[in-house]
Write a protein that holds these residues in place. Structure first.
Motif, short mmCIF file in Angstrom:
data_model
loop_
_atom_site.label_atom_id
_atom_site.label_comp_id
_atom_site.label_asym_id
_atom_site.label_seq_id
_atom_site.Cartn_x
_atom_site.Cartn_y
_atom_site.Cartn_z
N GLU A 124 0.85 -1.19 0.00
CA GLU A 124 0.00 0.00 0.00
C GLU A 124 0.89 1.24 0.00
O GLU A 124 1.74 1.40 0.87
CB GLU A 124 -0.89 -0.01 1.25
CG GLU A 124 -1.94 1.06 1.28
CD GLU A 124 -3.01 0.89 0.21
OE1 GLU A 124 -3.53 1.91 -0.25
OE2 GLU A 124 -3.33 -0.26 -0.14
N CYS B 242 1.43 7.41 0.34
CA CYS B 242 0.93 8.74 -0.04
C CYS B 242 -0.43 8.62 -0.71
O CYS B 242 -0.62 7.79 -1.60
CB CYS B 242 1.91 9.40 -1.00
SG CYS B 242 1.36 11.01 -1.60
N MET B 243 -1.36 9.45 -0.31
CA MET B 243 -2.71 9.42 -0.88
C MET B 243 -2.73 9.90 -2.33
O MET B 243 -3.68 9.65 -3.06
CB MET B 243 -3.66 10.24 -0.03
CG MET B 243 -3.40 11.74 -0.07
SD MET B 243 -4.63 12.62 0.88
CE MET B 243 -3.58 13.34 2.11
N HIS B 244 -1.67 10.60 -2.78
CA HIS B 244 -1.63 11.12 -4.14
C HIS B 244 -0.87 10.19 -5.10
O HIS B 244 -0.77 10.48 -6.28
CB HIS B 244 -0.96 12.49 -4.15
CG HIS B 244 -1.63 13.48 -3.26
ND1 HIS B 244 -2.90 13.96 -3.47
CD2 HIS B 244 -1.21 14.07 -2.11
CE1 HIS B 244 -3.23 14.80 -2.51
NE2 HIS B 244 -2.22 14.88 -1.67
N CYS C 190 -0.02 11.70 -9.01
CA CYS C 190 1.08 12.66 -8.94
C CYS C 190 2.33 12.09 -9.62
O CYS C 190 2.60 10.90 -9.51
CB CYS C 190 1.36 12.94 -7.46
SG CYS C 190 2.86 13.86 -7.16
N GLN D 136 6.31 3.90 -4.73
CA GLN D 136 5.76 3.71 -3.38
C GLN D 136 4.87 2.49 -3.25
O GLN D 136 4.60 2.04 -2.15
CB GLN D 136 4.98 4.95 -2.95
CG GLN D 136 5.84 6.07 -2.52
CD GLN D 136 5.03 7.15 -1.84
OE1 GLN D 136 3.96 6.91 -1.29
NE2 GLN D 136 5.54 8.36 -1.89
N ASN D 137 4.45 1.92 -4.36
CA ASN D 137 3.60 0.72 -4.29
C ASN D 137 4.43 -0.57 -4.22
O ASN D 137 3.87 -1.65 -4.18
CB ASN D 137 2.64 0.66 -5.48
CG ASN D 137 3.37 0.61 -6.80
OD1 ASN D 137 4.49 1.12 -6.94
ND2 ASN D 137 2.75 0.00 -7.78
N ILE E 159 -1.82 18.70 -4.64
CA ILE E 159 -1.52 17.84 -3.49
C ILE E 159 -1.66 18.62 -2.19
O ILE E 159 -1.41 19.82 -2.15
CB ILE E 159 -0.13 17.19 -3.60
CG1 ILE E 159 0.98 18.24 -3.55
CG2 ILE E 159 -0.03 16.33 -4.86
CD1 ILE E 159 2.36 17.67 -3.37
N SER E 160 -2.04 17.93 -1.15
CA SER E 160 -2.16 18.57 0.16
C SER E 160 -0.90 18.38 0.99
O SER E 160 -0.63 19.16 1.89
CB SER E 160 -3.37 18.01 0.90
OG SER E 160 -3.25 16.61 1.01
N THR E 161 -0.14 17.34 0.68
CA THR E 161 1.08 17.03 1.41
C THR E 161 1.95 16.15 0.52
O THR E 161 1.46 15.57 -0.44
CB THR E 161 0.74 16.32 2.74
OG1 THR E 161 1.92 16.16 3.50
CG2 THR E 161 0.07 14.98 2.52
N CYS E 162 3.22 16.05 0.85
CA CYS E 162 4.14 15.20 0.10
C CYS E 162 5.01 14.43 1.09
O CYS E 162 5.62 15.03 1.97
CB CYS E 162 5.00 16.03 -0.84
SG CYS E 162 6.18 15.03 -1.77
N LYS E 163 5.09 13.13 0.91
CA LYS E 163 5.82 12.27 1.84
C LYS E 163 7.31 12.21 1.55
O LYS E 163 8.07 11.78 2.40
CB LYS E 163 5.27 10.84 1.76
CG LYS E 163 3.84 10.72 2.16
CD LYS E 163 3.73 10.74 3.63
CE LYS E 163 3.09 9.47 4.12
NZ LYS E 163 3.05 9.41 5.55
#
Length: 170
Positions: free
Chosen positions: A2, A5-7, A11, A17-18, A93-97
């Motif tokens: 999983e 990051c929600m984006h 993005c 990230q997967n 985006i609201s945030t970036c990991k």
């Protein structure tokens, strides 16, 4: 796995990230080897011990990137990262990991400031945030469409007041 990051997926800021981290390292090594061989014309296998060492895993899986470039939309009122595979579309985006927490806080402040001042948003093309992990300082670079320094002074002043780590704004 999983993505953290929600984006992720929409993005264009990161691509792996997967995948579990060990698989990320294998893919990144494959991409580097391919760049040497296909683009550079250098046969890695014959120079392996000299040219190439295995990728070393990082202690940080997130929060590692020291430079982020955010695109400012001229058609919509948003700032974000280009959509994967697109030059025109921007993901708000609201945030970036992948960049530092401090850079993420500066980005969120900037989003609010730009949403409050539409005229300034139309003057900007990009905003680059550079973070020094060594010194814990930031440099913010406004890439403008024209000489708009007067209009950007208040935003610059607010960023410096709210984020002591900002050492310069260009």
């Amino acid at each position: 796995c999983e993505p953290g990051c929600m984006h992720f997926g929409a993005c264009g800021g990161c691509s792996f990230q997967n995948l579990i981290y060990d698989d990320q390292l294998r893919w990144k090594e494959k991409l580097v080897r391919d760049a040497f061989e296909r683009i550079g014309g250098i046969a890695i296998s014959s120079h392996e011990e000299v040219l190439f060492q295995n990728i070393q895993p990082s202690q940080q899986i997130y929060g590692y990137r020291n430079k982020m470039e955010f695109t400012v939309s001229r058609t919509k009122e948003n700032i974000g990262i280009r959509k994967k595979g697109s030059f025109e579309d921007i993901i708000d985006i609201s945030t970036c990991k992948i960049h530092s927490e401090e850079s993420d806080e500066m980005y969120r402040t900037l989003r609010v400031l730009l949403s409050e001042q539409e005229s300034i948003q139309r003057l900007l093309e990009y905003v680059v945030i550079r973070w020094s992990y060594t010194n814990q300082h930031a440099l913010i670079n406004f890439v403008t469409l024209n000489d708009s320094s007067r209009e950007l002074r208040q935003i610059s002043k607010t960023l410096v007041e709210q984020h002591e780590c900002v050492q310069g704004i260009v």
